[in-house]
Design a protein around this motif. Structure first.
Motif, PDB file in Angstrom:
ATOM      1  N   PRO A  36       0.796  -1.271  -0.150  1.00 32.91           N
ATOM      2  CA  PRO A  36      -0.074   0.105  -0.109  1.00 32.91           C
ATOM      3  C   PRO A  36       0.802   1.450  -0.103  1.00 32.91           C
ATOM      4  O   PRO A  36       1.983   1.549   0.673  1.00 32.91           O
ATOM      5  CB  PRO A  36      -0.757  -0.050   1.277  1.00 32.91           C
ATOM      6  N   ALA A  37       0.444   2.216  -0.439  1.00 35.86           N
ATOM      7  CA  ALA A  37       1.254   3.541  -0.848  1.00 35.86           C
ATOM      8  C   ALA A  37       1.395   4.084   0.722  1.00 35.86           C
ATOM      9  O   ALA A  37       2.209   4.733   0.830  1.00 35.86           O
ATOM     10  CB  ALA A  37       0.378   4.450  -1.613  1.00 35.86           C
ATOM     11  N   ARG A  38       0.247   3.897   1.306  1.00 31.65           N
ATOM     12  CA  ARG A  38       0.227   4.439   2.766  1.00 31.65           C
ATOM     13  C   ARG A  38       1.511   3.768   3.742  1.00 31.65           C
ATOM     14  O   ARG A  38       2.090   4.483   4.352  1.00 31.65           O
ATOM     15  CB  ARG A  38      -1.012   4.129   3.393  1.00 31.65           C
ATOM     16  N   THR A  39       1.518   2.619   3.360  1.00 31.67           N
ATOM     17  CA  THR A  39       2.733   1.889   3.935  1.00 31.67           C
ATOM     18  C   THR A  39       4.062   2.645   3.752  1.00 31.67           C
ATOM     19  O   THR A  39       4.701   2.784   4.405  1.00 31.67           O
ATOM     20  CB  THR A  39       2.736   0.498   3.816  1.00 31.67           C
ATOM     21  N   LEU A  40       4.081   2.663   2.444  1.00 28.91           N
ATOM     22  CA  LEU A  40       5.479   3.312   1.871  1.00 28.91           C
ATOM     23  C   LEU A  40       5.776   4.657   2.456  1.00 28.91           C
ATOM     24  O   LEU A  40       6.797   5.231   2.973  1.00 28.91           O
ATOM     25  CB  LEU A  40       5.410   3.649   0.302  1.00 28.91           C
ATOM     26  N   PHE A  41       4.731   5.421   2.495  1.00 28.86           N
ATOM     27  CA  PHE A  41       4.825   6.820   3.039  1.00 28.86           C
ATOM     28  C   PHE A  41       4.902   6.807   4.564  1.00 28.86           C
ATOM     29  O   PHE A  41       5.790   7.689   5.019  1.00 28.86           O
ATOM     30  CB  PHE A  41       3.307   7.775   2.673  1.00 28.86           C
ATOM     31  N   LEU A  42       4.463   5.772   5.476  1.00 28.93           N
ATOM     32  CA  LEU A  42       4.698   5.622   6.847  1.00 28.93           C
ATOM     33  C   LEU A  42       6.264   5.251   6.956  1.00 28.93           C
ATOM     34  O   LEU A  42       6.827   5.714   7.727  1.00 28.93           O
ATOM     35  CB  LEU A  42       3.890   4.593   7.458  1.00 28.93           C
ATOM     36  N   LEU A  59       6.606  16.257   3.728  1.00 29.54           N
ATOM     37  CA  LEU A  59       6.411  15.851   2.745  1.00 29.54           C
ATOM     38  C   LEU A  59       5.487  14.364   2.971  1.00 29.54           C
ATOM     39  O   LEU A  59       4.400  14.253   2.519  1.00 29.54           O
ATOM     40  CB  LEU A  59       7.416  15.759   1.649  1.00 29.54           C
ATOM     41  N   HIS A  60       6.191  13.658   3.548  1.00 24.85           N
ATOM     42  CA  HIS A  60       5.535  12.103   3.577  1.00 24.85           C
ATOM     43  C   HIS A  60       4.308  12.434   4.440  1.00 24.85           C
ATOM     44  O   HIS A  60       3.338  11.552   4.393  1.00 24.85           O
ATOM     45  CB  HIS A  60       6.616  11.434   4.222  1.00 24.85           C
ATOM     46  N   SER A  61       4.121  13.235   5.561  1.00 24.53           N
ATOM     47  CA  SER A  61       2.947  13.305   6.273  1.00 24.53           C
ATOM     48  C   SER A  61       1.656  13.600   5.434  1.00 24.53           C
ATOM     49  O   SER A  61       0.663  13.354   5.266  1.00 24.53           O
ATOM     50  CB  SER A  61       3.029  14.284   7.399  1.00 24.53           C
ATOM     51  N   ARG A  62       2.187  14.728   4.567  1.00 26.49           N
ATOM     52  CA  ARG A  62       0.958  15.252   3.760  1.00 26.49           C
ATOM     53  C   ARG A  62       0.735  14.270   2.616  1.00 26.49           C
ATOM     54  O   ARG A  62      -0.468  14.263   2.431  1.00 26.49           O
ATOM     55  CB  ARG A  62       1.338  16.781   3.027  1.00 26.49           C
ATOM     56  N   ASN A  63       1.638  13.476   2.189  1.00 24.94           N
ATOM     57  CA  ASN A  63       1.495  12.689   1.152  1.00 24.94           C
ATOM     58  C   ASN A  63       0.445  11.272   1.521  1.00 24.94           C
ATOM     59  O   ASN A  63      -0.253  10.940   1.028  1.00 24.94           O
ATOM     60  CB  ASN A  63       2.735  11.937   0.594  1.00 24.94           C
ATOM     61  N   MET A  65      -1.416  11.570   4.478  1.00 28.08           N
ATOM     62  CA  MET A  65      -2.848  12.081   4.479  1.00 28.08           C
ATOM     63  C   MET A  65      -3.403  12.063   3.264  1.00 28.08           C
ATOM     64  O   MET A  65      -4.639  11.924   3.124  1.00 28.08           O
ATOM     65  CB  MET A  65      -2.922  13.587   5.029  1.00 28.08           C
ATOM     66  N   ALA A  66      -2.994  12.611   2.105  1.00 25.38           N
ATOM     67  CA  ALA A  66      -3.410  12.691   0.733  1.00 25.38           C
ATOM     68  C   ALA A  66      -3.898  11.225   0.518  1.00 25.38           C
ATOM     69  O   ALA A  66      -4.920  10.747  -0.480  1.00 25.38           O
ATOM     70  CB  ALA A  66      -2.910  13.044  -0.251  1.00 25.38           C
ATOM     71  N   ALA A  67      -3.168  10.230   0.903  1.00 28.11           N
ATOM     72  CA  ALA A  67      -3.475   8.833   0.581  1.00 28.11           C
ATOM     73  C   ALA A  67      -4.547   8.161   1.323  1.00 28.11           C
ATOM     74  O   ALA A  67      -4.780   6.861   1.404  1.00 28.11           O
ATOM     75  CB  ALA A  67      -2.170   8.038   0.530  1.00 28.11           C
ATOM     76  N   GLY A  68      -5.260   9.077   2.521  1.00 25.03           N
ATOM     77  CA  GLY A  68      -6.094   8.478   3.289  1.00 25.03           C
ATOM     78  C   GLY A  68      -5.743   8.108   4.756  1.00 25.03           C
ATOM     79  O   GLY A  68      -6.487   7.446   5.459  1.00 25.03           O
ATOM     80  N   GLU A  69      -4.500   8.198   4.871  1.00 24.21           N
ATOM     81  CA  GLU A  69      -3.960   8.008   6.334  1.00 24.21           C
ATOM     82  C   GLU A  69      -4.603   8.909   7.290  1.00 24.21           C
ATOM     83  O   GLU A  69      -4.673   9.868   6.883  1.00 24.21           O
ATOM     84  CB  GLU A  69      -2.388   8.280   6.183  1.00 24.21           C
ATOM     85  N   SER A  70      -4.492   8.385   8.496  1.00 21.28           N
ATOM     86  CA  SER A  70      -5.179   9.110   9.577  1.00 21.28           C
ATOM     87  C   SER A  70      -4.358  10.229   9.953  1.00 21.28           C
ATOM     88  O   SER A  70      -2.984   9.675  10.326  1.00 21.28           O
ATOM     89  CB  SER A  70      -6.054   8.209  10.505  1.00 21.28           C
ATOM     90  N   ALA A  71      -4.755  11.141  10.803  1.00 24.09           N
ATOM     91  CA  ALA A  71      -3.793  12.026  11.699  1.00 24.09           C
ATOM     92  C   ALA A  71      -3.188  11.301  12.931  1.00 24.09           C
ATOM     93  O   ALA A  71      -1.895  11.495  12.952  1.00 24.09           O
ATOM     94  CB  ALA A  71      -4.240  13.391  12.127  1.00 24.09           C
ATOM     95  N   GLU A  72      -4.006  10.574  13.262  1.00 27.71           N
ATOM     96  CA  GLU A  72      -3.714   9.502  14.490  1.00 27.71           C
ATOM     97  C   GLU A  72      -2.315   8.788  14.444  1.00 27.71           C
ATOM     98  O   GLU A  72      -1.485   8.859  15.082  1.00 27.71           O
ATOM     99  CB  GLU A  72      -4.805   8.948  15.203  1.00 27.71           C
ATOM    100  N   ARG A  73      -2.627   8.213  12.999  1.00 32.27           N
ATOM    101  CA  ARG A  73      -1.495   7.282  12.612  1.00 32.27           C
ATOM    102  C   ARG A  73      -0.245   7.900  12.543  1.00 32.27           C
ATOM    103  O   ARG A  73       0.872   7.604  12.827  1.00 32.27           O
ATOM    104  CB  ARG A  73      -2.016   6.262  11.854  1.00 32.27           C
ATOM    105  N   ILE A  74      -0.345   8.960  11.836  1.00 32.32           N
ATOM    106  CA  ILE A  74       0.935   9.592  11.424  1.00 32.32           C
ATOM    107  C   ILE A  74       1.587  10.285  12.598  1.00 32.32           C
ATOM    108  O   ILE A  74       2.717  10.227  12.737  1.00 32.32           O
ATOM    109  CB  ILE A  74       0.416  10.797  10.480  1.00 32.32           C
ATOM    110  N   LEU A  75       0.680  10.919  13.439  1.00 36.97           N
ATOM    111  CA  LEU A  75       1.256  11.296  14.728  1.00 36.97           C
ATOM    112  C   LEU A  75       1.946  10.323  15.691  1.00 36.97           C
ATOM    113  O   LEU A  75       3.036  10.584  16.335  1.00 36.97           O
ATOM    114  CB  LEU A  75       0.306  12.070  15.471  1.00 36.97           C
TER     115      LEU A  75
END
Length: 157
Positions: A36-42, A59-63, A65-75
């Motif tokens: 998943p693209a989200r996994t790459l971004f993480l 950049l990767h946080s914004r990407n 989020m754009a790929a559907g990742e939640s703010a909670e997981r990014i944080l």
């Protein structure tokens, strides 16, 4: 704080174009091989956090989020071991990202345990995609950190 110089990939447009092509190929490979693209971004975000690259963290946080990742997981990426927010496959990718990024502080940075755990969740092509992607994120981090690239975030009211 200001940058020491323009970003090297801007100064060397052929290099920049090659790296852009590599990025596109990695995401095409990820899609083809079930990463998943989200996994790459993480994974990229975690490497960028470790390396202190504010441009890529942003950049990767914004990407993500754009790929559907939640703010909670990014944080919580920086504390992924201490939360239930991530699947076993994502944990394996984050562990691999940390190991590949922290080459300097361990004799055998990518241990057999880390590699085998990743291989449990990703077939050879998917694992090759992750490894190449993480290596590429580290390349960008080194370019940005050595030249002190500054994240350009608009003032917030």
């Amino acid at each position: 704080m200001q940058s020491r110089m323009r970003n090297p990939v801007i100064i060397l447009p052929d290099v920049g174009q090659s790296l852009q092509a590599l990025g596109k190929a990695l995401f095409a490979s990820a899609e083809k091989n079930g990463v998943p693209a989200r996994t790459l971004f993480l994974a990229y975000l975690r490497a960028s956090q470790i390396n202190g690259d504010s441009v890529c963290v942003d950049l990767h946080s914004r990407n993500a989020m754009a790929a559907g990742e939640s703010a909670e997981r990014i944080l919580t990426v920086s504390a992924w071991r201490d939360t239930t927010n991530f699947t076993d496959a994502e944990r394996a990718a984050l562990s691999l990202s940390e190991s590949m990024t922290r080459l300097y502080d361990q004799t055998y940075p990518v241990s057999d345990e880390v590699y085998k755990e990743a291989a449990l969740h990703y077939d050879e092509a998917a694992l090759a995609t992750l490894i190449t992607g993480i290596a590429t994120a580290n390349l960008y981090n080194r370019l940005n950190v050595s030249t002190r690239q500054i994240v350009d975030v608009l003032p917030r009211n």
